[in-house]
Design an enzyme around this catalytic site. Structure first.
Site, short mmCIF file in Angstrom:
data_model
loop_
_atom_site.label_atom_id
_atom_site.label_comp_id
_atom_site.label_asym_id
_atom_site.label_seq_id
_atom_site.Cartn_x
_atom_site.Cartn_y
_atom_site.Cartn_z
N ARG A 126 14.50 14.91 -8.81
CA ARG A 126 13.56 15.29 -7.84
C ARG A 126 12.52 15.98 -8.67
O ARG A 126 11.25 15.62 -8.76
CB ARG A 126 13.83 15.77 -6.88
CG ARG A 126 12.68 16.51 -5.68
CD ARG A 126 12.96 16.66 -4.31
NE ARG A 126 14.06 17.28 -3.97
CZ ARG A 126 14.64 18.65 -4.36
NH1 ARG A 126 13.73 19.38 -4.73
NH2 ARG A 126 15.42 18.95 -4.17
N TYR A 146 -9.48 4.31 3.64
CA TYR A 146 -8.28 3.38 4.11
C TYR A 146 -7.54 4.17 5.30
O TYR A 146 -7.56 5.18 5.59
CB TYR A 146 -7.36 3.81 2.81
CG TYR A 146 -5.92 3.22 2.93
CD1 TYR A 146 -5.67 1.58 2.99
CD2 TYR A 146 -4.68 3.73 3.41
CE1 TYR A 146 -4.58 1.14 3.30
CE2 TYR A 146 -3.51 3.10 3.54
CZ TYR A 146 -3.50 1.84 3.66
OH TYR A 146 -2.25 1.24 3.96
N ASP A 164 -10.11 8.16 -4.06
CA ASP A 164 -9.20 6.84 -4.03
C ASP A 164 -9.47 5.80 -5.00
O ASP A 164 -10.55 5.13 -4.62
CB ASP A 164 -8.92 6.69 -2.65
CG ASP A 164 -7.58 5.55 -2.39
OD1 ASP A 164 -7.57 4.95 -3.58
OD2 ASP A 164 -7.17 5.65 -1.45
N LYS A 206 -0.79 -1.35 -5.17
CA LYS A 206 -1.65 -2.78 -5.24
C LYS A 206 -1.85 -3.08 -6.87
O LYS A 206 -0.97 -3.68 -7.33
CB LYS A 206 -2.83 -2.11 -4.74
CG LYS A 206 -2.87 -1.41 -3.31
CD LYS A 206 -2.31 -2.29 -2.08
CE LYS A 206 -1.91 -1.50 -1.04
NZ LYS A 206 -2.88 -0.63 -0.41
C1 LIG Z 1 -2.64 0.74 0.23
C2 LIG Z 1 -3.71 1.80 -0.03
C3 LIG Z 1 -3.48 3.30 0.45
C4 LIG Z 1 -2.07 3.70 0.76
O1 LIG Z 1 -0.71 3.13 -0.13
P1 LIG Z 1 0.42 2.95 0.17
O2 LIG Z 1 1.02 2.49 -0.99
O3 LIG Z 1 0.45 1.62 1.12
O4 LIG Z 1 1.08 4.05 0.96
C5 LIG Z 1 -4.30 4.09 0.12
N1 LIG Z 1 -5.53 3.72 -0.23
C6 LIG Z 1 -5.88 2.68 -0.43
C7 LIG Z 1 -7.43 2.42 -0.87
C8 LIG Z 1 -4.98 1.69 -0.42
O5 LIG Z 1 -5.31 0.15 -0.30
#
Ligand SMILES: *Cc1c(COP(=O)(O)O)cnc(C)c1O
Length: 393
Positions: free
Chosen positions: A52, A105, A178, A203
């Protein structure tokens, strides 16, 4: 002393990914272990104690991510929202306000509006392009963190990161970006003044739709007198939502090819967007690479490419749903950024929770995460689905 800054593609392949000194294995092993034997009660064998707190496979990914975002430290988490949650809990206290760009998001929206409400944290939304509204919002003493996502989902709105940084910093507010949609291959927010970057590595970074993950990357920012890196590091250890070694390995492996993948995503998405712009039955196309897109000029200046997501409208919800359900190559699915093309009806799928709010996307809109297949096949698939949708209804 900082290491020599290498090019993006070189860092993607090599940063944190040195061959194994014990065996010479070109690919470092996956350290599938929860704990590490010690040489004494106070002496560790290789600096590791318990996974961890640190695991070599995860730490390799973190080094890779920090290098690609131009940061000083990165922290890998089990998902994107886990990364966001750690960063926000590392920086916020009850009574604080987050000023967030609207269109963020859905999971971020849920964290900010539902989860933190019980802890006395509030959120104020401003339009991504409205720096006057941003200025007014961050001027309030409770406003501690500004949260920006660019390009946005699913409308691909583009905001000026440097402009947000200037306004946020003038009021002592931390700026978080983000960077999931652009990925570090197309934009590096820390170089434009952001204090922290968050990712859903699920992603483009992972890139193969086979692993969930998230990351926080920081530069040299201090927060309330302490290095932000140390605050996030503590939160990662104490909160514990870490990326496991298998997930970290898959993410590192995907990240090595981000540069070449993103070039193909961008090229294919641009072709699809241009084709859609001429296609009968398609009413509006959203892609920052199109000269008519309102964020085109900022995107050209701020990004090294326009990304792989294209959204378009069909005039009626029935047609949009029929297109989303009518493709064969493009899988009907939420998520994005993988090598395969995916399509979704945002209003009922990714943004169902936003129905009836001003965050709800148009109901006649379809979003495509354009993959790296042969673009002719993607276009043919969309063409057939659109043709059927406009004939049926
Ligand atoms: C998918 C996504 C998230 C969240 O990520 P997870 O891996 O699904 O928890 C945050 N910001 C954006 C822009 C996303 O496309």
């Amino acid at each position: 002393m900082r290491p020599v800054r290498r090019g993006f593609a070189t860092s993607a392949v090599h940063a944190g990914q040195e061959s194994d000194p014990l065996t010479g294995a070109v690919i470092p092993p996956i350290y599938q272990t929860s704990t590490f034997t010690q040489t004494g009660v106070e002496t560790l064998t290789g600096g590791y104690e318990y996974s961890r707190g640190g695991n070599p496979t995860r730490n390799g990914l973190e080094t890779q991510l920090a290098a690609l975002e131009g940061g000083t430290a990165a922290f890998a988490f089990a998902s994107g929202v886990a990364a966001e949650d750690a960063l926000l809990r590392a920086t916020l206290s009850p009574g604080d306000t987050v000023v967030a760009a609207a269109e963020c998001y859905g999971g971020t929206h849920r964290l900010l509006t539902q989860l933190y409400a019980r802890w006395g944290v509030t959120v104020e939304f401003v339009a991504p392009g409205d720096t006057t509204a941003l200025e007014a919002a961050v001027a309030a003493p409770e406003a501690r963190v500004a949260w920006l996502e660019t390009p946005t989902n699913p409308l691909l709105t583009v905001a000026d990161i440097a402009a947000w940084a200037e306004v946020a910093h003038a009021h002592g507010t931390l700026l978080v970006v983000d960077n999931t949609f652009a990925s570090p291959a197309l934009q590096t927010p820390l170089s434009r003044g952001a204090d922290a970057v968050v990712h859903s590595t699920t992603k483009y970074i992972g890139g193969h739709s086979d692993v969930l993950g998230g990351a926080v990357v920081v530069g040299d920012a201090l927060w309330e007198g302490e290095p932000l890196a140390e605050l996030v590091c503590f939160q990662q250890f104490a909160g514990g939502a870490v990326a496991g070694p298998q997930d970290a390995y898959l993410t590192s492996r995907g990240l090595k090819t981000l540069g070449v993948r993103i070039r193909q995503h961008c090229e294919n998405a641009r072709s699809v967007a241009e084709w859609l712009s001429e296609r009968a039955g398609v009413e509006q196309v959203y892609y920052p690479g199109l000269p008519g897109h309102p964020g085109h000029d900022i995107a050209r200046e701020q990004m090294a490419g326009f990304g792989g997501v294209v959204s378009f409208r069909l005039g009626t919800e029935a047609r949009a749903r029929a297109v989303a359900e009518g493709t064969r190559l493009c899988g009907l699915s939420v998520s994005l950024g993988g090598v395969e093309s995916l399509i979704c009806h945002s209003a009922t799928m990714t943004h169902a929770a936003a129905a009836g709010t001003d965050q709800a996307p148009p109901r006649d809109l379809v979003r495509v995460s354009v993959g790296i297949e042969d673009v002719e096949d993607i276009v043919e698939d969309l063409d057939r689905a659109i043709e059927r949708a406009i004939r049926l209804r």
